[in-house]
Design a protein around this motif. Structure first.
Motif, mmCIF file in Angstrom:
data_model
loop_
_atom_site.group_PDB
_atom_site.id
_atom_site.type_symbol
_atom_site.label_atom_id
_atom_site.label_comp_id
_atom_site.label_asym_id
_atom_site.label_seq_id
_atom_site.Cartn_x
_atom_site.Cartn_y
_atom_site.Cartn_z
ATOM 1 N N CYS A 97 27.171 122.044 60.520
ATOM 2 C CA CYS A 97 27.613 121.839 61.739
ATOM 3 C C CYS A 97 27.164 120.522 62.521
ATOM 4 N N ASP A 98 26.096 120.103 62.267
ATOM 5 C CA ASP A 98 25.225 118.914 62.787
ATOM 6 C C ASP A 98 26.233 117.924 63.086
ATOM 7 N N GLY A 99 27.022 117.564 62.199
ATOM 8 C CA GLY A 99 28.087 116.031 62.375
ATOM 9 C C GLY A 99 28.729 116.545 63.242
ATOM 10 N N LEU A 100 29.538 117.783 63.570
ATOM 11 C CA LEU A 100 30.386 118.234 64.502
ATOM 12 C C LEU A 100 29.813 118.061 65.834
ATOM 13 N N TRP A 101 28.706 118.622 66.073
ATOM 14 C CA TRP A 101 28.083 118.414 67.454
ATOM 15 C C TRP A 101 27.515 117.131 67.890
ATOM 16 N N SER A 102 27.122 116.295 66.660
ATOM 17 C CA SER A 102 26.811 114.937 67.201
ATOM 18 C C SER A 102 27.927 114.193 67.522
ATOM 19 N N SER A 137 17.307 116.630 80.434
ATOM 20 C CA SER A 137 18.509 117.419 80.606
ATOM 21 C C SER A 137 19.521 117.302 79.520
ATOM 22 N N PRO A 138 19.012 117.881 78.263
ATOM 23 C CA PRO A 138 19.921 117.681 77.212
ATOM 24 C C PRO A 138 21.505 118.070 77.218
ATOM 25 N N PRO A 139 22.395 117.393 76.789
ATOM 26 C CA PRO A 139 23.815 117.527 77.066
ATOM 27 C C PRO A 139 24.042 118.956 76.688
ATOM 28 N N SER A 140 25.029 119.644 77.240
ATOM 29 C CA SER A 140 25.444 121.062 76.737
ATOM 30 C C SER A 140 26.807 120.857 76.034
ATOM 31 N N VAL A 141 27.230 121.992 75.434
ATOM 32 C CA VAL A 141 28.243 122.194 74.855
ATOM 33 C C VAL A 141 29.186 123.212 75.317
ATOM 34 N N THR A 142 29.883 123.003 76.278
ATOM 35 C CA THR A 142 30.897 123.936 76.993
ATOM 36 C C THR A 142 31.841 124.574 76.000
ATOM 37 N N ARG A 143 31.566 125.910 75.699
ATOM 38 C CA ARG A 143 32.593 126.634 75.012
ATOM 39 C C ARG A 143 33.526 127.256 75.863
ATOM 40 N N ARG A 144 34.809 127.317 75.527
ATOM 41 C CA ARG A 144 35.792 128.102 76.286
ATOM 42 C C ARG A 144 36.036 129.347 75.475
ATOM 43 N N ILE A 145 35.747 130.601 76.039
ATOM 44 C CA ILE A 145 36.008 131.646 75.409
ATOM 45 C C ILE A 145 37.482 132.033 75.621
ATOM 46 N N TRP A 146 38.299 132.560 74.488
ATOM 47 C CA TRP A 146 39.626 132.741 74.843
ATOM 48 C C TRP A 146 40.178 133.999 74.115
ATOM 49 N N GLU A 147 41.516 134.560 74.558
ATOM 50 C CA GLU A 147 42.356 135.631 73.734
ATOM 51 C C GLU A 147 43.534 135.229 73.440
ATOM 52 N N ALA A 148 44.276 135.990 72.978
ATOM 53 C CA ALA A 148 45.311 135.423 72.117
ATOM 54 C C ALA A 148 46.476 135.159 73.257
ATOM 55 N N VAL A 198 37.482 121.864 68.622
ATOM 56 C CA VAL A 198 36.569 122.507 67.628
ATOM 57 C C VAL A 198 35.328 123.025 68.393
ATOM 58 N N SER A 199 34.530 122.122 68.944
ATOM 59 C CA SER A 199 33.635 122.452 69.932
ATOM 60 C C SER A 199 33.716 123.212 70.809
ATOM 61 N N SER A 200 34.887 123.272 71.640
ATOM 62 C CA SER A 200 35.143 123.987 72.772
ATOM 63 C C SER A 200 35.730 125.233 72.598
ATOM 64 N N LEU A 201 36.774 125.476 71.610
ATOM 65 C CA LEU A 201 37.644 126.453 71.385
ATOM 66 C C LEU A 201 37.248 127.086 70.048
ATOM 67 N N GLY A 202 36.483 126.399 69.053
ATOM 68 C CA GLY A 202 36.015 126.955 67.892
ATOM 69 C C GLY A 202 36.912 126.886 66.812
ATOM 70 N N PHE A 203 38.110 126.145 67.087
ATOM 71 C CA PHE A 203 39.036 125.714 65.983
ATOM 72 C C PHE A 203 39.963 124.912 66.450
ATOM 73 N N ALA A 204 40.622 124.056 65.589
ATOM 74 C CA ALA A 204 41.716 123.237 65.580
ATOM 75 C C ALA A 204 42.458 122.770 64.540
ATOM 76 N N LEU A 205 43.505 122.602 64.660
ATOM 77 C CA LEU A 205 44.697 122.409 63.493
ATOM 78 C C LEU A 205 44.789 120.861 63.351
ATOM 79 N N VAL A 206 44.845 120.255 62.079
ATOM 80 C CA VAL A 206 45.471 118.894 61.826
ATOM 81 C C VAL A 206 46.772 118.902 61.201
ATOM 82 N N ARG A 207 47.685 118.388 61.649
ATOM 83 C CA ARG A 207 49.076 118.529 61.027
ATOM 84 C C ARG A 207 49.344 117.196 60.218
ATOM 85 N N GLY A 208 49.888 117.458 58.998
ATOM 86 C CA GLY A 208 50.495 116.400 58.311
ATOM 87 C C GLY A 208 49.415 115.812 57.353
#
Length: 809
Positions: A401-406, A122-133, A162-172
């Motif tokens: 993307c392989d490193g991200l999913w890992s 039962s391979p692990p899944s990547v749960t992606r949350r689709i979103w709007e503004a 990033v895996s869930s929402l498709g993006f993320a910011l890193v500040r500073g």
């Protein structure tokens, strides 16, 4: 915001009464397919633990029947064998330490580690949350801080977003290529694209590029690389310089738009998932052409990829169904629904954009913001026109993307592994070794001998490799000229001259200022403790006949007496100029001059008083930036300001960390004479100047970063002074900057302590004359600099404290 398991979780294989009847089988395996269990055997005959692969290269379906099953504890040796492999946790849980043995009707006994068996069935899944503004409140985008990346949990939190929402910011994030690349390497490797190179600097370059990203025009929502055979997956942008005008970033969840289109027009969704759109890219060196659907789904109809860029689309599709589907895709994308009025006339083209899009979240990247997003899911845009003078500068690259999913799937403790980079609070890049991650001593030398020992940064090396240099002898090197101008402007002087080092800069300044000196003066009044007098081979005297007269520059009356001495009878050599230094940190053969020095700062008022004595004043500013930081003034004020030194030599290879070079600044006539003298001494290096000057450009264009680094260097030396005093060392000289001189009694125990410190990889500038000339003390100098990291400082403090404290006892 809806959660969708897009990396689908496979159901266990078909049910089997034979497995359910085995008495010792775990309950979660009761419905497993016996053939699948046998196929996943990890015994030495079937499985190679060194490669983590099956040994059998041919496919076959096992036909034997399971006879019995036994669960047991994995042996310690077997656990260690698995733990040596990067995919296995170093500290197994209770289940991870168990194994299953199944006896089969053909006599074979299959072995299984329960964690791997569970994952494979039962391979692990990547749960992606689709979103709007509307799912994001103002100023509430998915964000992590740069400091959070110091830990594995912080990196995992970032990759989860990033895996869930498709993006993320890193500040500073510190704005240099070395740190940007290191942040990227925390989750993967760069994806090389031949026509753009490994990475790129996105800024307005009118007429100099073949991509709209380098223009100032607005760019509507799109994905990158539609014309490439393999569409780039992850994209990283790091804002090195923001601009107040234009440059508003936009992101849209392409999966959310596609799901809405599927709801409103299933036929168009199916058309976009099956019929191909053509894309192209042509320039002088590349001709790319590919066809692919806008949407890609798996066999279950779940979305895998979005590909859309109207700018790169080739010919208008012939299929009426595809034309209709693209029109509805465009309408849904930009208007939020079907049947809404278009926001522009469009003239029948795809790609118009309406304000207030239902899908798009807009934000402005600030200096230091780093954005990572999934280019096969999200569409990105840029709004607001950028003028030709725009300072907006993004550095970025594509990533696999392989490193991200890992990183998303593996336990938190495995995100950082030996060989991967780590970052500390200064933005420094380290590559942890297996020994250091296990708690052992880190490898390498910690060198406190001088701040001239720094290595050029990756950003400097990159700048040097890309520099378009010219012949500086012909005044045709724009890189060198820019650095000369930058240095002159920083110090409030008229002109600058690139020289190979501080000694040459001082020599040329003294020679140029002595020409036309009052009363035919030839003598140079210089500090007894100055580098010019103590450590530059008396070059002014040997090469230009300028006697060096050492005086105590802190005693104005002594200097005034020398300046006003009566030379009419010819018994005395009239002075031509004064040469001072800021900071003072000389290595002198006379130990008396070093007490209370060691990086001592000279106040601007003292420099101004020396300049008011009627002779030209030259200032050796080898560590002038250190003086400025200690005085909490800018570097121009540290040189005495407008009423200060006539010429200043600014060294770039000490606190600034450049691989070499200095700049001599002063009045234009003096700099012209110095340029002629540089040629006379063979110091003109044609294109060579530009290569080193390119590294200097990096630091001189970001002076705030220089000041920040030097403040840390000063704090590090303060910590050394405090700790070494606590364990019995005497502080012979410390001026509050980055230099300290220490001593201990010259005994056998202390000699062994210094030897132990050296054996531990800590390099000190050991010289008894730093403290005494009679051999009663062991003395050394320490200098902190940009290559001394926080971890290095902690190790040095620990090692030296233990060694010196032991010798004192």
């Amino acid at each position: 915001m809806r959660a969708v398991a897009l990396g689908r979780r496979l159901r266990p294989p078909f049910a089997s009464a034979r497995c359910a009847s085995l008495p010792s089988l775990p309950s979660w395996l009761a419905t497993a397919d016996p053939a699948a269990l046998r196929d996943l055997c990890e015994c030495p005959t079937c499985w190679d633990p060194s490669t983590q692969q099956r040994r059998e290269g041919r496919f076959q379906v096992p036909g034997a029947t399971a006879v019995s099953c036994q669960e047991s504890q994995e042996s310690q040796e077997s656990q260690e064998s698995h733990q040596a492999h990067p995919s296995h946790p170093s500290h197994p849980s209770q289940e991870q330490a168990k194994k299953l043995t199944i006896q089969w009707s053909d006599g074979h006994a299959s072995e299984h580690r329960l964690p791997r068996l569970r994952e494979m069935l039962s391979p692990p899944s990547v749960t992606r949350r689709i979103w709007e503004a509307a799912d994001f409140k103002e100023d509430a985008l998915p964000t992590v801080s740069f400091s959070s990346l110091f830990s594995r949990d912080g990196v995992r939190a970032w990759t989860d977003l990033v895996s869930s929402l498709g993006f993320a910011l890193v500040r500073g994030v510190p704005t240099n290529a070395e740190t940007t690349d290191a942040v990227g390497r925390l989750i993967g490797v760069k994806d090389h694209r031949e026509m753009f190179g490994m990475d790129w600097h996105v800024k307005v370059e009118p007429g100099s590029s073949n991509d709209s990203a380098y223009s100032g025009t607005e760019i509507l929502p799109h994905t990158d690389g539609c014309y490439m055979e393999s569409q780039p997956h992850l994209q990283l942008f790091h804002c090195w310089q923001a601009d107040s005008e234009g440059g508003i970033s936009g992101l849209l969840d392409g999966f959310a738009v596609a799901e809405e289109l599927r709801r409103l027009s299933p036929e168009s969704f199916q058309t976009l998932a099956t019929e191909e759109v053509s894309y192209h890219f042509h320039d002088a060196t590349s001709a790319l052409y590919t066809r692919r659907p806008v949407l890609k789904t798996d066999s279950k109809g779940q979305l895998l990829r979005v590909t859309w860029n109207n700018l790169d689309r080739a010919s208008l599709p012939k299929s009426p169904a595809l034309r209709r589907a693209l029109s509805e895709w465009d309408e849904t994308l930009h208007s939020g629904s079907l049947g809404s009025p278009r926001s522009n006339s469009g003239n029948g083209s795809f790609g118009g954009f309406g304000e207030g899009s239902r899908w798009e979240v807009r934000f402005k990247l600030q200096t230091g913001d780093l954005l990572l997003f999934d280019n096969r899911r999200l569409l990105h845009a840029r709004h607001g026109v950028l003028g030709e003078a725009s300072r907006r500068h993004l550095y970025g690259f594509y990533m696999h993307c392989d490193g991200l999913w890992s990183s998303h799937r593996l336990p938190r403790k495995l995100v950082s592994r030996p060989g991967r980079v780590a970052l500390n609070e200064r933005g420094e890049v380290t590559v942890p070794t297996a020994a250091s991650q296990a708690g052992g001593a880190s490898e390498g030398i910690i060198d406190f001998r001088s701040d001239t020992l720094t290595q050029p940064t990756a950003e400097m090396r990159e700048a040097m490799s890309r520099a378009q240099v010219g012949d500086d002898c012909r005044l045709e090197c724009s890189v060198t000229q820019e650095v000369e101008e930058l240095a002159a402007n920083l110090l409030g002087r008229e002109a600058g001259l690139w020289v190979c080092g501080g000694t040459q800069g001082n020599l040329l300044a003294m020679a140029a200022l002595s020409q036309g000196a009052p009363k035919g003066g030839r003598q140079v009044l210089c500090g007894k403790e100055s580098h010019i007098f103590c450590s530059e081979a008396k070059g002014a005297s040997v090469l230009f006949g300028l006697p060096l007269e050492p005086v105590d520059l802190k005693k104005l009356s002594e200097v005034s007496a020398e300046v006003g001495a009566d030379t009419a009878m010819g018994h005395l050599c009239p002075p031509a100029l004064i040469a001072a230094e800021n900071t003072i940190g000389a290595r002198s053969s006379d130990f008396r001059f070093l007490r209370a020095l060691g990086g001592q700062v000279v106040a601007p008022a003292e420099i101004s008083r020396l300049a008011s004595l009627g002779l030209p004043l030259h200032l050796d500013g080898a560590r002038l930036f250190n003086a400025a930081v200690a005085l909490n003034v800018d570097v121009a004020q540290a040189s005495g300001g407008s009423g200060g030194a006539c010429t200043v030599q600014l060294c770039l290879s000490k606190g600034l960390g450049c691989p070499g070079g200095s700049v001599l600044v002063g009045p234009k006539p003096v700099i012209r004479r110095a340029r002629d003298l540089r040629k006379m001494l063979g110091g003109a290096s044609r294109q060579g100047h530009g290569l080193l000057a390119a590294a200097a450009q990096v630091v001189l264009k970001d002076i705030d970063k220089v000041y920040k680094q030097l403040r840390w260097d000063h704090e590090a030396m303060a910590r050394l002074v405090e700790r070494l005093q606590q364990v019995g060392a005497t502080v012979e000289a410390y001026g509050g900057t980055n230099i300290g001189i220490f001593s201990v009694p010259n005994t056998t125990l202390y000699q062994q302590a210094l030897s132990d410190i050296s054996d531990a990889g800590i390099r000190l500038d050991v010289d008894a004359t730093y403290a005494a000339s009679d051999g009663t003390k062991l003395a050394w100098r320490m200098v902190t600099h940009r290559d001394i990291t926080s971890d290095m400082l902690r190790k040095a403090l620990d090692v030296m404290s233990k060694a010196l404290a032991g010798a004192r006892q």
